[in-house]
Enzyme design. Structure first.
Site, mmCIF file in Angstrom:
data_model
loop_
_atom_site.group_PDB
_atom_site.id
_atom_site.type_symbol
_atom_site.label_atom_id
_atom_site.label_comp_id
_atom_site.label_asym_id
_atom_site.label_seq_id
_atom_site.Cartn_x
_atom_site.Cartn_y
_atom_site.Cartn_z
ATOM 1 C CG HIS A 1 -2.124 -0.950 0.850
ATOM 2 N ND1 HIS A 1 -2.182 -2.224 1.330
ATOM 3 C CD2 HIS A 1 -3.184 -0.798 0.022
ATOM 4 C CE1 HIS A 1 -3.258 -2.819 0.846
ATOM 5 N NE2 HIS A 1 -3.876 -1.986 0.052
ATOM 6 N NE ARG B 1 -6.080 0.340 -2.601
ATOM 7 C CZ ARG B 1 -5.571 0.384 -3.826
ATOM 8 N NH1 ARG B 1 -5.476 1.517 -4.478
ATOM 9 N NH2 ARG B 1 -5.139 -0.728 -4.410
ATOM 10 N NE ARG C 1 -10.847 -1.706 -0.762
ATOM 11 C CZ ARG C 1 -9.584 -1.951 -1.054
ATOM 12 N NH1 ARG C 1 -9.272 -2.899 -1.908
ATOM 13 N NH2 ARG C 1 -8.616 -1.229 -0.523
ATOM 14 C CD GLU D 1 -9.373 -8.056 -1.999
ATOM 15 O OE1 GLU D 1 -8.369 -7.424 -2.348
ATOM 16 O OE2 GLU D 1 -10.186 -7.625 -1.173
ATOM 17 C CG ASN E 1 -2.572 -4.944 -5.924
ATOM 18 O OD1 ASN E 1 -2.091 -5.052 -7.042
ATOM 19 N ND2 ASN E 1 -3.118 -3.831 -5.487
ATOM 20 C CG ASP E 2 -4.911 -8.407 -1.160
ATOM 21 O OD1 ASP E 2 -3.876 -8.624 -0.529
ATOM 22 O OD2 ASP E 2 -5.623 -7.403 -0.980
ATOM 23 N NE ARG F 1 -0.769 -5.816 -1.323
ATOM 24 C CZ ARG F 1 -1.969 -5.286 -1.539
ATOM 25 N NH1 ARG F 1 -3.053 -5.996 -1.283
ATOM 26 N NH2 ARG F 1 -2.104 -4.085 -2.006
ATOM 27 C CB CYS G 1 -9.630 -2.000 -8.856
ATOM 28 S SG CYS G 1 -10.035 -3.166 -7.551
HETATM 29 C C1 PEP Z 1 -6.014 -5.577 -4.624
HETATM 30 O O1 PEP Z 1 -5.856 -6.381 -3.702
HETATM 31 O O2 PEP Z 1 -5.623 -5.779 -5.785
HETATM 32 C C2 PEP Z 1 -6.696 -4.302 -4.380
HETATM 33 C C3 PEP Z 1 -7.023 -3.502 -5.353
HETATM 34 O O3 PEP Z 1 -6.916 -3.948 -3.085
HETATM 35 P P1 PEP Z 1 -5.751 -3.427 -2.131
HETATM 36 O O4 PEP Z 1 -4.516 -3.209 -2.965
HETATM 37 O O5 PEP Z 1 -6.204 -2.164 -1.501
HETATM 38 O O6 PEP Z 1 -5.588 -4.548 -1.159
HETATM 39 MG MG MG Z 2 -6.856 -6.095 -1.845
#
Ligand code: PEP
Ligand code: MG
Length: 562
Positions: free
Chosen positions: A189, A297, A333, A432, A455-456, A466, A503
């Site tokens: 993040h 977010r 979200r 995710e 990402n997750d 990550r 996203c």
């Molecule tokens: C993700 O996990 O790809 C996502 C968009 O949410 P975040 O990066 O805030 O966990």
């Molecule tokens: Mg995520």
């Protein structure tokens, strides 16, 4: 001598400036004064308590003057806790009877008081355990000095740190040129926030970055994940030229594509939307040509403060984003706290694996009060634009159903109170977790839309944290395994006739955007600055070509960068 370090990713852009080395907090034990007399140690402690209480009371006054009554109450409570007899008594016992240095005694006493509160069978009191930690920090600051603050970084400096939390990154305002961290990954993040804020950054440079001295001249190339210390005159000249050329080119692209819809070469529509963390970022989104907001977010509204935002504050923030986007869709979200986004005033269980623990929707299940406040604010804001509500960290159909039941309850309560709102705002989910991806056919029957959190999804599918740079590089987000999970969700969304977005950071990588379009994704959401270049790349391939490229990518067993 010039030194080059390669990182694991970051945020694009070139920064040239001097190093500002930042170490967040002294590690406990660093200040141990071995051999200090107990009387002298306790005198220092008493003085630090008084100073910490005075500072907290002053903060309370300031908050009250600014109209933040609830926050003021928190600081006042903490000011009382600073001089709590249990804390003072334990420090005194450890220092006088056990001969412990003050620093160690303070850490142990804070842990003891915290544990005793955390064990109480009363939710409100249990939450106060987080205040004990905050109070420990305040006393420490009074004992040893506050240390460098990120708010005080000189304009034009490049921050060099072991790592930054999202809250610390959010503090970086006022002309900081960029930042470089030894640890952290490209989809953590901190890097995401840097991209959103348009700050050039490199993360995951390794421990060598920590040897850089304050004031060292640096060049940071966020696009190449490179940090150069003590550059040669040739490097300095070349980068200065590149920085100016890049800013001209990105300006040209921005203008050329701002009013163009996202589409492939054959006209197949692929929406290009923006990720934001605060309502004012919606302006940058529009300025770069966003056709909607694919991910707001909301948890970023909860960072960088001492208490959760009230229903009215949240309503104002969501409504502001909707109004800026002027009728375009805005996907907000619900809270995704936990994992690498802890919030100091929300008490979270200590977990061995926070990313696999009480995070996102799971935290909301433990704190239905926080969730209800947010849902009320969202439903009220929904009357002012095209708001889509999205649940994070869904792993089962029950998760989605629980979220929906809470949404209905919030709508019923608003209706009973006669508060203006929109009860039928659509409810979708993030895909995710691998569990959600492989059961997407079941979830698609009850979700209004899907958005892939790559990402997750990557960290859970590849079993690679990550935030760990080396792992994230070796197990990347465009792996065949991840693309196949996305393809599975895409198939389910298509069959159910619901929109599918992406996203995660993958959506903003031009080559990956093409693959996602080929998999049938309807909308790609990314940091605003990435929008023009993604629109440009999408226009270079047809839907058929993109589909072929995606099928090939899903067969690649060996990647060229390994
Ligand atoms: C993700 O996990 O790809 C996502 C968009 O949410 P975040 O990066 O805030 O966990
Ligand atoms: Mg995520």
């Amino acid at each position: 001598m010039s030194l080059q370090l390669k990182g694991a990713g970051g945020a694009p852009g070139i920064a040239i400036g001097r190093a500002f080395c930042f170490q967040a907090e002294p590690a406990p034990g660093m200040h141990a004064q071995i051999g200090e007399r107990p009387d002298a140690a306790m005198e220092r402690f008493t003085a630090a308590q008084a100073a910490a209480a005075a500072r907290l009371n002053a903060l309370a006054e300031q908050q009250r003057a600014d109209g933040f009554e609830q926050e003021a109450g928190i600081f006042e409570f903490q000011a009382l806790l600073v001089e709590d007899p249990a804390l003072t008594g334990e420090v005194a016992r450890l220092v006088r009877e056990e001969g412990q240095p003050l620093d160690a005694a303070l850490s142990a006493a804070v842990a003891l008081v915290r544990a005793s509160i955390a064990g109480i069978d009363d939710a409100y009191l249990r939450e106060r355990a987080a205040d004990v930690d905050a109070v420990g920090k305040e006393i420490r600051k009074a004992l040893y000095g506050a240390g460098p603050s990120l708010a005080a970084v000189p304009a034009g400096a490049i921050v060099v740190a072991p790592d930054l939390t999202p809250a610390e990154t959010a503090e970086l305002r006022g002309g900081v040129a960029g930042f470089a961290t030894a640890y952290g990954g490209a989809t953590g993040h901190t890097a995401i926030l840097a991209r959103a804020m348009g700050i050039p950054a490199v993360v995951g440079l390794g421990a060598d970055a920590l040897a850089i001295a304050d004031g060292t001249e640096l060049i940071l190339d966020g696009s190449e994940s490179l940090l150069i210390a003590e550059p040669t005159p040739e490097q300095r000249a070349a980068y200065a030229q590149r920085a100016s050329a890049e800013s001209t080119l990105s300006q040209q692209r921005r203008l050329a594509f701002r009013d163009q819809a996202g589409r492939l070469a054959d006209g197949h529509a692929v929406g290009v939307w923006a990720n934001i963390g605060r309502p004012d970022e919606a302006r940058a989104a529009l300025d770069n040509g966003a056709e909607g907001v694919g991910l707001f977010r909301s948890e970023f509204l909860f960072l960088d403060r001492t208490a959760a935002p009230s229903e009215d504050e949240q309503f104002a923030a969501y409504r502001a984003a909707l109004e800026i986007m002027a009728g375009r869709p805005v996907v907000i979200r619900t809270l995704d706290i936990g994992g690498d986004k802890p919030v100091p005033y929300i008490d979270m269980p200590r977990e061995a694996n926070p990313f696999l623990g009480v995070r996102g929707l799971r935290l909301c299940m433990r704190r239905p009060d926080l969730f209800a406040t947010q849902l009320r604010a969202l439903l009220r804001a929904a009357a002012h634009g095209d708001l889509w509500i999205m649940l994070p960290m869904v792993a089962t159909l029950d998760d989605l159903r629980w979220g929906r039941a809470q949404l209905h309850a919030a709508a019923d309560a608003l209706a009973a109170e006669g508060v203006a709102h929109r009860a039928d705002a659509c409810l979708g989910i993030m895909i995710e977790t691998p569990a959600a991806a492989v059961t997407a056919d079941l979830l698609a029957r009850e979700a209004a839309f899907f958005s892939i959190g790559s990402n997750d999804l990557t960290q859970y599918a590849m079993a690679a944290d990550r935030g760990q740079a080396d792992l994230a590089t070796r197990y990347p987000h465009d792996s065949p395994a991840v693309l196949r999970l996305i393809a599975q969700a895409a198939e389910a969304a298509k069959r159910a006739g619901i929109p599918l977005g992406v996203c995660g950071e993958l959506a903003g990588v031009p080559e990956a955007a093409v693959l996602l379009a080929g998999l049938g994704v309807n909308e790609l959401s990314m940091a605003p600055a990435a929008i023009p270049i993604v629109k440009e790349r999408l226009r270079q391939v047809s839907f058929e070509q993109a589909g072929e490229m995606a099928r090939e990518a899903m067969q690649l067993l060996i990647r060229s960068n390994v």
